[in-house]
Design a protein around this motif. Structure first.
Motif, PDB file in Angstrom:
ATOM      1  N   TYR A 176      -7.078  44.388  40.960  1.00  0.00           N
ATOM      2  CA  TYR A 176      -7.591  45.413  40.084  1.00  0.00           C
ATOM      3  C   TYR A 176      -9.226  45.570  40.140  1.00  0.00           C
ATOM      4  O   TYR A 176      -9.612  46.819  40.246  1.00  0.00           O
ATOM      5  CB  TYR A 176      -7.328  45.241  38.581  1.00  0.00           C
ATOM      6  N   GLU A 177      -9.897  44.526  40.322  1.00  0.00           N
ATOM      7  CA  GLU A 177     -11.400  44.857  40.576  1.00  0.00           C
ATOM      8  C   GLU A 177     -11.854  45.092  41.617  1.00  0.00           C
ATOM      9  O   GLU A 177     -12.706  45.956  41.706  1.00  0.00           O
ATOM     10  CB  GLU A 177     -11.682  43.140  40.243  1.00  0.00           C
ATOM     11  N   ALA A 178     -10.960  44.960  42.780  1.00  0.00           N
ATOM     12  CA  ALA A 178     -11.371  45.472  43.970  1.00  0.00           C
ATOM     13  C   ALA A 178     -10.962  47.036  43.981  1.00  0.00           C
ATOM     14  O   ALA A 178     -11.620  47.423  44.383  1.00  0.00           O
ATOM     15  CB  ALA A 178     -10.385  44.678  45.001  1.00  0.00           C
ATOM     16  N   ARG A 179     -10.055  47.253  43.276  1.00  0.00           N
ATOM     17  CA  ARG A 179      -9.426  48.979  43.384  1.00  0.00           C
ATOM     18  C   ARG A 179     -10.810  49.563  42.599  1.00  0.00           C
ATOM     19  O   ARG A 179     -11.011  50.493  42.939  1.00  0.00           O
ATOM     20  CB  ARG A 179      -8.116  48.801  42.394  1.00  0.00           C
ATOM     21  N   LEU A 180     -11.309  49.192  41.441  1.00  0.00           N
ATOM     22  CA  LEU A 180     -12.341  49.505  40.596  1.00  0.00           C
ATOM     23  C   LEU A 180     -13.427  49.807  41.759  1.00  0.00           C
ATOM     24  O   LEU A 180     -14.180  50.696  41.686  1.00  0.00           O
ATOM     25  CB  LEU A 180     -12.660  48.885  39.484  1.00  0.00           C
ATOM     26  N   THR A 181     -13.743  48.594  42.405  1.00  0.00           N
ATOM     27  CA  THR A 181     -14.957  48.711  43.285  1.00  0.00           C
ATOM     28  C   THR A 181     -14.797  49.630  44.329  1.00  0.00           C
ATOM     29  O   THR A 181     -15.828  50.517  44.625  1.00  0.00           O
ATOM     30  CB  THR A 181     -14.951  47.132  44.127  1.00  0.00           C
ATOM     31  N   ALA A 182     -13.687  49.812  44.771  1.00  0.00           N
ATOM     32  CA  ALA A 182     -13.325  51.074  45.958  1.00  0.00           C
ATOM     33  C   ALA A 182     -13.475  52.388  45.467  1.00  0.00           C
ATOM     34  O   ALA A 182     -14.161  53.175  45.972  1.00  0.00           O
ATOM     35  CB  ALA A 182     -11.730  50.788  46.528  1.00  0.00           C
ATOM     36  N   LEU A 183     -13.112  52.338  44.135  1.00  0.00           N
ATOM     37  CA  LEU A 183     -13.153  53.817  43.481  1.00  0.00           C
ATOM     38  C   LEU A 183     -14.617  54.214  43.129  1.00  0.00           C
ATOM     39  O   LEU A 183     -14.955  55.176  43.360  1.00  0.00           O
ATOM     40  CB  LEU A 183     -12.354  53.904  42.174  1.00  0.00           C
TER      41      LEU A 183
END
Length: 433
Positions: free
Chosen positions: A295-302
């Motif tokens: 989830y943290e990686a997803r937010l970083t990508a976005l």
């Protein structure tokens, strides 16, 4: 992450900072309650909140449902069927030869087994297009080992696929290749551009992370070479280039940092995170930690203008659409991706090339299409699944996971991952990518 409360024996209540989300684990309906409504819900029924919830279908009357039975009834009412109708895509395993020796690879590489022959490739592709006569699209993914070692077969297969598409009235052939990026000839690059390839580069992070598990056969890292080739692919027009990222002991705890590096330094905007596969009969990662990190990686990508997809998205999509996401072995049109193997063999599970129940000859599949059903998972296989908030999102282990763990009982870390993804997803406000 606190476990949810069970409300009225039917719904899961997730509390955070005085607010709450109620989730029906069968229908995937949910509702947000503010702090006042949470307090009102705890009062003696009927309060205004009780009445409002009843109007939304969240009732306290009646016995607690058998959620496993209720899920099966719900799937039947929706017309969901776990049985594949046809194979619409092939992961073509050209060779097990590889120029790298990645420590976690799920494929046995450099064993000395024969490569696929042109005759075997032709037989497999003919079968694929037969299956899809008149369809809009078929997909071909070149795979290995390192598939570019047999670029001659890739060229032969692409030319044959064009001929077969015309013969069988298939409108489009979608081509992808999964490669470690350590070798890229000018001829291969031109070929990829000509046919508008999707190219997936397997990279686990910056050199300090990537080289922990991904080294050339001689033991040296290939990061500089890979970076140059990624730059060449990105600069070429008409290609769709992304990253295949595998969670490992080296990047767990650093997935967000890894994603930031892939986007900012490497220039790849599309990242697909491979699903953990049980090895040695069990998951090798902490499920709850992995869910949080994804989830943290997803937010970083976005935040960096990229897109990251992982198994976490099953929870987001299920809650956003109110539709179960159980049958991850199939495409939305009830078709199947399978693996074409040397020796005129096909594995109906495209990431397990050795399980005997998955592997059949092309002739056997022609004569008995019912063999495709071996990939269908058994939904909620054990009683404990009925007490799980991820019931309609996970639904228990896939057939591949069942084969790898040696039974129907899910791995505890798999359960922790999915229950954690649901807890994350009910509060998520980033939307489906």
């Amino acid at each position: 992450m606190a476990a949810p409360l069970l409300l009225w024996g039917k719904y899961f209540q997730y509390d955070r900072a005085g607010e709450a989300v109620l989730l029906d684990p069968v229908t995937l309906e949910s509702v947000l309650l503010d702090s006042g409504e949470v307090a009102d819900l705890a009062g003696v029924s009927p309060t205004a909140t009780h009445e409002a919830l009843a109007g939304l279908g969240f009732t306290q009357d009646g016995p607690a449902a058998d959620r496993r039975e209720a899920l099966h009834n719900h799937l039947h009412a929706l017309g969901f069927d776990p049985t594949p109708q046809r194979i619409s895509g092939l992961r073509v395993v050209l060779t097990d030869r590889c120029n790298m020796a990645c420590t976690y690879c799920f494929v046995d590489t450099n064993t000395g087994k024969p490569d696929m022959t042109e005759e075997e490739l032709a037989t497999g592709l003919e079968f694929l297009f037969e299956q899809n006569a008149g369809q809009e699209e078929v997909s071909i993914q070149w795979f290995g080992g390192e598939p570019t070692i047999r670029f001659d077969l890739m060229k032969y297969g692409d030319e044959l696929a064009d001929t077969l598409a015309a013969r069988y009235g298939v409108a489009r052939v979608r081509r992808t290749v999964v490669t470690n990026g350590a070798r890229l000839t000018d001829e291969a690059l031109d070929h990829f551009v000509q046919r508008e390839y999707g190219v997936g580069i397997s990279i686990d992070g910056p050199p300090g992370i990537n080289s922990a598990n991904r080294l050339l056969l001689g033991g040296q890292p290939a990061d500089d070479r890979i970076r140059r080739n990624v730059g060449r692919l990105i600069a070429a027009e008409g290609l769709h280039v992304g990253c295949n990222l595998t969670p490992t002991a080296s990047n767990i705890g650093r997935l967000a940092e890894t994603v930031r590096w892939i986007i900012e330094d490497l220039g790849l905007k599309f990242i697909y995170v491979n699903t953990p596969i049980p090895t040695g009969g069990e998951w090798r990662v902490n499920g709850a930690d992995l869910a949080r990190e994804l989830y943290e990686a997803r937010l970083t990508a976005l935040g960096k203008g990229g897109m990251l997809f992982s198994v976490l998205d099953r929870a987001f999509q299920a809650l956003d659409t109110r539709r179960p996401m159980l049958f991850d072995h199939m495409q939305g049109d009830r078709s199947l991706n399978a693996a074409l193997l040397p020796g005129n063999r096909v594995s109906v599970c495209d990431i397990n090339f050795t399980e005997p129940s998955f592997v059949h000859t092309v002739d056997e599949l022609r004569q008995n299409p019912g063999l495709l059903t071996v990939a269908a998972k058994k939904v909620a296989p054990i009683p404990a699944c009925g007490d799980c908030p991820a019931l309609a999102i996970c639904g228990g282990p896939s057939r591949n996971e069942q084969a790898l763990i040696g039974g129907d009982t899910p791995d505890p870390q798999m359960c922790a991952f999915y229950t954690s993804t649901v807890a994350i997803a009910v509060w998520d406000n980033t939307g489906v990518q």
